[in-house]
Design an enzyme around this catalytic site. Structure first.
Site, PDB file in Angstrom:
ATOM      1  N   THR A 156       0.991  -1.236   0.037  1.00  0.00           N
ATOM      2  CA  THR A 156       0.061   0.047   0.114  1.00  0.00           C
ATOM      3  C   THR A 156       1.043   1.238   0.035  1.00  0.00           C
ATOM      4  OG1 THR A 156      -0.272  -0.150   2.259  1.00  0.00           O
ATOM      5  CG2 THR A 156      -2.011  -1.122   1.112  1.00  0.00           C
ATOM      6  N   THR A 193       1.751  -6.471  11.230  1.00  0.00           N
ATOM      7  CA  THR A 193       2.340  -6.467   9.660  1.00  0.00           C
ATOM      8  C   THR A 193       1.334  -6.143   8.980  1.00  0.00           C
ATOM      9  OG1 THR A 193       2.715  -8.157   8.076  1.00  0.00           O
ATOM     10  CG2 THR A 193       1.459  -9.042   9.875  1.00  0.00           C
ATOM     11  N   GLU A 280       6.703   4.385   7.551  1.00  0.00           N
ATOM     12  CA  GLU A 280       6.199   5.741   6.792  1.00  0.00           C
ATOM     13  C   GLU A 280       7.103   6.901   7.279  1.00  0.00           C
ATOM     14  OE1 GLU A 280       1.597   4.664   5.780  1.00  0.00           O
ATOM     15  OE2 GLU A 280       2.021   5.697   7.543  1.00  0.00           O
ATOM     16  N   ASN A 404       0.546  10.592   5.759  1.00  0.00           N
ATOM     17  CA  ASN A 404      -0.827  10.486   6.217  1.00  0.00           C
ATOM     18  C   ASN A 404      -1.833  11.405   6.185  1.00  0.00           C
ATOM     19  OD1 ASN A 404      -0.687   7.521   7.074  1.00  0.00           O
ATOM     20  ND2 ASN A 404       1.224   8.419   8.248  1.00  0.00           N
TER      21      ASN A 404
END
Lengths: 409, 409
Positions: A156, A193, A280, A404
């Site tokens: 993703t 995960t 991220e 985000n």
């Protein structure tokens, strides 16, 4: 860029006899993105799974648990990225089931022999028709050699695909363990995960495969944190096809079991750490070792308090040895009878704090030298017992916020 | 900029009879910064306190607790910013004690009648000599009218000073309640404030003052979160000088008690919310109401799970109605028997999720309209009981990372 995560070398990803993988594009979120993956599993294989403890677990997680409980003959997995099918209520369950039914029909098996997995945005209806339409192309793509492609297809917000492979010898037979995982944000146990799949051609009983997977997950995926958010979809699946030819492992105390366990743990560790390295916005990879605790649980609680503290993580992003924030996190980790005057904190091999205060010999330049590195080990010695735990995390950067804040756009 | 936090109007900060405040510059971190504040408290006053539960509580917190337990005649407070005197071990205790002793000598009282407070960077030795050298100037500055100046002097990364005042009538006498607080990061209960001071001229027993303060703190400072980090130094102090002339309040069930409690809670709420409005990097102020819970504790746990989720907070920063992240946070809040199929989520008056899934009538444009506001109320209905709790938080922005990456430089 991920922190010290080498690109996958497909030639080092060994196929697992009895497992084939096919990938196709369903156009779930972006046209042309290869977003739909199927695994086929030979008859006679064992499949085990561990799943998120989030009460808002996604529809596919509910179905996986139901199907695994109902039978022991899982023959296929269908995985999509781009939509998590979570927070979707009964309608979400129906959509996931339709995908399983369609895949089952094409493969000549039963609906309950197909496990579904979804990852992506929450609270939006899964476009199941698109996925069903893509199944024939995925089936046509089936090959034992598609592990690297699958690692890519399940991503993703991941920047890098995550896959690894290992071969060992059990009872004179070469046994392969190959795994892939995806995950980058909403990473905190249980599970950490989002999605992980490990397969081996070893022969092992269903019960021991589950035991082995649970332990491997606890020490790997359940020991990492990126942002403290536990996902709705976390799943880690182990497949054991039994085609290596070793005698079936049915005893948890023998050498075959221990050898396979070590290999599965090594693969799990690599994949879990790869998720942190690709956390991220990550610019640093931190290992937090907590030693001398009265229990494993309290060591892990301290490790997680440090590992999820935004203040600690932003200080590491800035390479600022503002190490008091580590002490503060230890202090609120929930050990009510903690005697802070016994605590030591190390940054790599630099003793920063001793007896609950700053080490009188500590020089800021020493801390700065360690902080400038991309990989840092924090060791906390609680000095109140013999237990220990290790947690892995990354720093907290501008890019975490950027990724985000922009995720859906 | 703080979210909807009006500048202090000093003319609306009523002095409290029996309390004087003096401020001076000790040059702890920056030359010329007014960083040292003393409060003097008339004889006969009651003083109560609630403190951080962080096991690494700072040296001044330890001394406050010891002195408050030892006697009931606190006569002065000494507060410094720029250094938290935390993670400083026995040496830190000795330094704090020296400051109390020096202040006591100048004021003609005992060391144990002086409570110390520190805020700022952790793990660095407190420059106590500088603070002691500044005490005469602070004493010379003493005045009942210095509340606004004190609110400014105790700030660290705060952008705006936080103060409020209220007058009520008790038994025909005008009673004043005035409070100040500081805090912007490392904000999560218990306590959330870092430092807060509220004073009243009401007469009230020591025991009831403590009860009242504890309740007010739980519903205000202990119901906010900025980053989930619980500080080492959080302290909230109540002073009741008894000079208003009301009959001493000794009964928790009478109208006088309830009137004073309401005023102290109102002041506490204002200050706690002001901390969130001035949360590091905040661009939005969020109220999270959790209703229909089986207990207050579980409602608060859900409120905090949402309020500290980096994924929720970055979505609000981006004004992105990515509301599945709220469901995910509810799901990992720790209610093991939560039936997610009963849950409703509202964004202001927009019903986003019902029966655990997306409301079929919900339009993204409705969510977007609410998300564009600077003040947003999230209501979660658990539909499993009659309890409720409210938590306040802010969003998570680039500036949070910037402020905390640069904090010490």
């Amino acid at each position: 860029m991920p922190v010290n995560l080498a690109p996958i070398d497909p030639s080092l990803l060994f196929p697992v006899a009895g497992v084939e993988i096919g990938i196709a594009s369903a156009g779930i979120k972006k046209v042309g993105r290869r977003d739909t993956t199927i695994f086929t599993i030979a008859a006679g294989a064992r499949v085990a799974g561990v799943f998120t403890l989030n009460r808002f677990c996604a529809a596919p997680v509910r179905l996986c648990q139901e199907y695994l409980a109902a039978n022991n003959e899982i023959r296929a997995l269908v995985i999509n990225t781009g939509n998590a099918n979570a927070g979707t209520g009964l309608d979400g369950l129906a959509r996931a089931e339709k995908i399983c039914a369609a895949a089952a029909e094409q493969l000549g098996i039963n609906t309950q022999q197909v496990l579904p997995f979804s990852t992506g945005v929450i609270l939006e209806p899964l476009p199941f028709e698109k996925i069903i339409d893509a199944l024939p192309a995925a089936k046509a793509d089936l090959s034992p050699a598609n592990w690297a492609q699958a690692a890519e297809a399940i991503m993703t917000t991941d920047i890098a695909p995550k896959a690894t492979s290992k071969q060992i010898s059990i009872a004179g037979k070469t046994v392969t363990v190959t795994g892939i995982a995806k995950g980058s944000g909403m990473i905190h146990p249980n599970m950490a995960t989002m999605l992980g799949f490990v397969a081996t051609d070893a022969a092992i009983s269903q019960e021991l495969l589950q035991t082995m997977l649970k332990r491997a997950a606890d020490l790997s995926f359940n020991s990492i944190t990126v942002d403290g958010d536990t996902s709705t979809n976390d799943s880690y699946i182990a497949i054991a096809t039994g085609q290596a030819g070793n005698p079936e492992i049915t005893n948890a105390n023998n050498a075959d079991y221990l050898a396979l366990q070590a290999a599965i743990e090594e693969v799990s560790h690599f994949l879990a750490q790869a998720i942190v390295r690709d956390g991220e916005g990550a610019t640093k990879f931190m290992t937090i070792k907590v030693e001398g605790g009265a229990s494993y649980e309290e060591c892990k609680a301290v490790g997680y308090a440090i590992g999820r503290s935004p203040l600690v993580k932003t200080a590491f992003f800035a390479s600022d040895p503002n190490l008091g924030r580590i002490l503060a996190a230890i202090g609120y980790a929930g050990i009510l009878d903690l005697d802070v005057d016994n605590i030591e904190v190390w940054l790599d091999d630099v003793l920063v704090a001793i007896n609950g205060g700053r080490n009188p010999d500590y020089q800021e330049s020493q801390g700065q030298a360690v902080m400038n590195q991309a990989e840092i080990c924090i060791t906390v010695k609680l000095n109140r017992g013999a237990q220990q735990a290790t947690v892995w995390t990354c720093d907290f950067s501008y890019d975490y916020v950027k990724i985000n804040a922009d995720y859906r756009s």
